[in-house]
Motif scaffolding. Structure first.
Motif, short mmCIF file in Angstrom:
data_model
loop_
_atom_site.label_atom_id
_atom_site.label_comp_id
_atom_site.label_asym_id
_atom_site.label_seq_id
_atom_site.Cartn_x
_atom_site.Cartn_y
_atom_site.Cartn_z
N ASP A 23 -38.29 18.18 -58.10
CA ASP A 23 -39.52 18.27 -57.72
C ASP A 23 -40.30 19.70 -58.25
OD1 ASP A 23 -39.51 15.74 -56.76
OD2 ASP A 23 -39.26 16.38 -54.57
N TYR A 24 -39.28 20.52 -57.88
CA TYR A 24 -40.09 21.96 -58.39
C TYR A 24 -40.58 21.95 -59.94
CZ TYR A 24 -40.36 26.89 -59.66
OH TYR A 24 -40.74 27.94 -60.13
N PHE A 25 -39.44 21.41 -60.90
CA PHE A 25 -39.61 21.92 -62.06
C PHE A 25 -40.80 20.55 -62.43
CE2 PHE A 25 -35.52 23.93 -62.28
CZ PHE A 25 -36.00 24.81 -62.96
N ALA A 26 -40.75 19.33 -61.77
CA ALA A 26 -41.96 18.58 -62.05
C ALA A 26 -43.24 19.08 -62.01
CB ALA A 26 -41.50 17.25 -61.37
N ALA A 27 -43.40 19.79 -60.77
CA ALA A 27 -44.78 20.33 -60.29
C ALA A 27 -44.98 21.65 -61.55
CB ALA A 27 -44.65 21.11 -59.08
N LEU A 28 -44.00 22.50 -61.91
CA LEU A 28 -43.93 23.75 -62.76
C LEU A 28 -44.40 22.90 -64.06
CD1 LEU A 28 -43.35 26.77 -63.24
CD2 LEU A 28 -41.19 25.84 -63.89
N TYR A 29 -43.78 22.20 -64.65
CA TYR A 29 -44.01 21.66 -66.19
C TYR A 29 -45.29 20.60 -66.38
CZ TYR A 29 -40.17 24.49 -67.49
OH TYR A 29 -39.27 25.68 -67.34
N SER A 30 -45.54 20.04 -65.29
CA SER A 30 -46.55 18.81 -65.26
C SER A 30 -48.11 19.37 -64.80
CB SER A 30 -46.27 17.96 -64.89
OG SER A 30 -45.91 17.70 -63.49
N GLY A 31 -48.17 20.32 -63.87
CA GLY A 31 -49.30 20.64 -63.20
C GLY A 31 -50.00 21.91 -63.91
N GLY A 32 -50.78 22.40 -62.96
CA GLY A 32 -51.30 23.59 -63.23
C GLY A 32 -50.72 24.80 -63.42
N TRP A 33 -49.26 24.61 -63.45
CA TRP A 33 -48.31 25.99 -63.67
C TRP A 33 -47.97 25.90 -64.98
CZ3 TRP A 33 -44.93 25.59 -58.78
CH2 TRP A 33 -45.67 26.12 -57.60
N ALA A 34 -48.07 24.63 -65.74
CA ALA A 34 -47.52 24.53 -66.92
C ALA A 34 -47.72 25.62 -68.04
CB ALA A 34 -48.06 23.23 -67.72
N ASP A 35 -46.76 26.16 -68.69
CA ASP A 35 -46.76 27.28 -69.42
C ASP A 35 -46.62 26.98 -70.95
OD1 ASP A 35 -46.62 29.75 -70.82
OD2 ASP A 35 -45.01 30.43 -69.42
N ALA A 36 -47.58 27.05 -71.94
CA ALA A 36 -47.62 26.71 -73.20
C ALA A 36 -46.32 27.41 -73.96
CB ALA A 36 -48.86 27.05 -74.01
N THR A 37 -45.61 28.53 -73.54
CA THR A 37 -44.80 29.05 -74.17
C THR A 37 -43.47 28.45 -73.82
OG1 THR A 37 -43.95 30.66 -72.17
CG2 THR A 37 -45.72 31.42 -73.91
N GLY A 38 -43.19 27.75 -72.78
CA GLY A 38 -41.96 26.93 -72.71
C GLY A 38 -40.87 28.02 -71.78
N LEU A 39 -41.33 28.97 -71.25
CA LEU A 39 -40.59 29.88 -70.75
C LEU A 39 -41.00 29.93 -69.13
CD1 LEU A 39 -38.33 32.33 -70.60
CD2 LEU A 39 -40.06 34.03 -71.22
N HIS A 40 -40.01 30.15 -68.35
CA HIS A 40 -40.44 30.24 -66.94
C HIS A 40 -39.32 31.17 -66.36
CE1 HIS A 40 -42.60 29.72 -63.14
NE2 HIS A 40 -41.37 29.47 -62.84
N VAL A 41 -39.61 32.35 -65.69
CA VAL A 41 -38.78 33.24 -65.05
C VAL A 41 -38.68 32.97 -63.53
CG1 VAL A 41 -38.31 35.75 -64.68
CG2 VAL A 41 -39.31 34.92 -67.01
N LEU A 42 -37.47 32.61 -63.16
CA LEU A 42 -37.46 32.68 -61.69
C LEU A 42 -36.88 33.96 -61.25
CD1 LEU A 42 -35.85 29.04 -61.64
CD2 LEU A 42 -38.12 29.71 -61.12
N GLY A 43 -37.93 34.77 -60.64
CA GLY A 43 -37.43 36.24 -60.52
C GLY A 43 -36.85 36.45 -59.11
N ALA A 44 -36.32 35.40 -58.45
CA ALA A 44 -35.59 35.55 -57.15
C ALA A 44 -34.38 34.74 -56.98
CB ALA A 44 -36.62 35.21 -56.02
N VAL A 45 -34.17 33.87 -58.32
CA VAL A 45 -33.02 33.36 -58.39
C VAL A 45 -32.04 34.01 -59.27
CG1 VAL A 45 -32.08 31.04 -59.33
CG2 VAL A 45 -34.44 30.98 -58.20
#
Length: 67
Positions: A23-45
């Motif tokens: 669900d996290y990645f679904a929200a991340l990549y399909s909603g307002g958080w979508a990043d055109a670069t295709g890179l996402h940094v999970l700074g706490a993981v």
């Protein structure tokens, strides 16, 4: 897609697979958080946890750390 852990380790994964398995990645990549670069940094993981999550999404099993 590329996902980067807190320590800078990078993991490449299919965006559709990540979205279907989390669900996290679904929200991340399909909603307002979508990043055109295709890179996402999970700074706490940490890398070990991110690797286990991606392994779980792809295979349905993983080796988890003691914590």
């Amino acid at each position: 897609m590329e996902v980067r852990s807190a320590d800078g380790s990078s993991y490449r994964a299919h965006g559709l697979v990540l979205m279907a398995g989390s669900d996290y990645f679904a929200a991340l990549y399909s909603g307002g958080w979508a990043d055109a670069t295709g890179l996402h940094v999970l700074g706490a993981v940490p890398a070990e946890a991110l690797e286990a999550c991606i392994e779980w999404i792809y295979t349905g099993s993983c080796v988890a750390a003691d914590d």
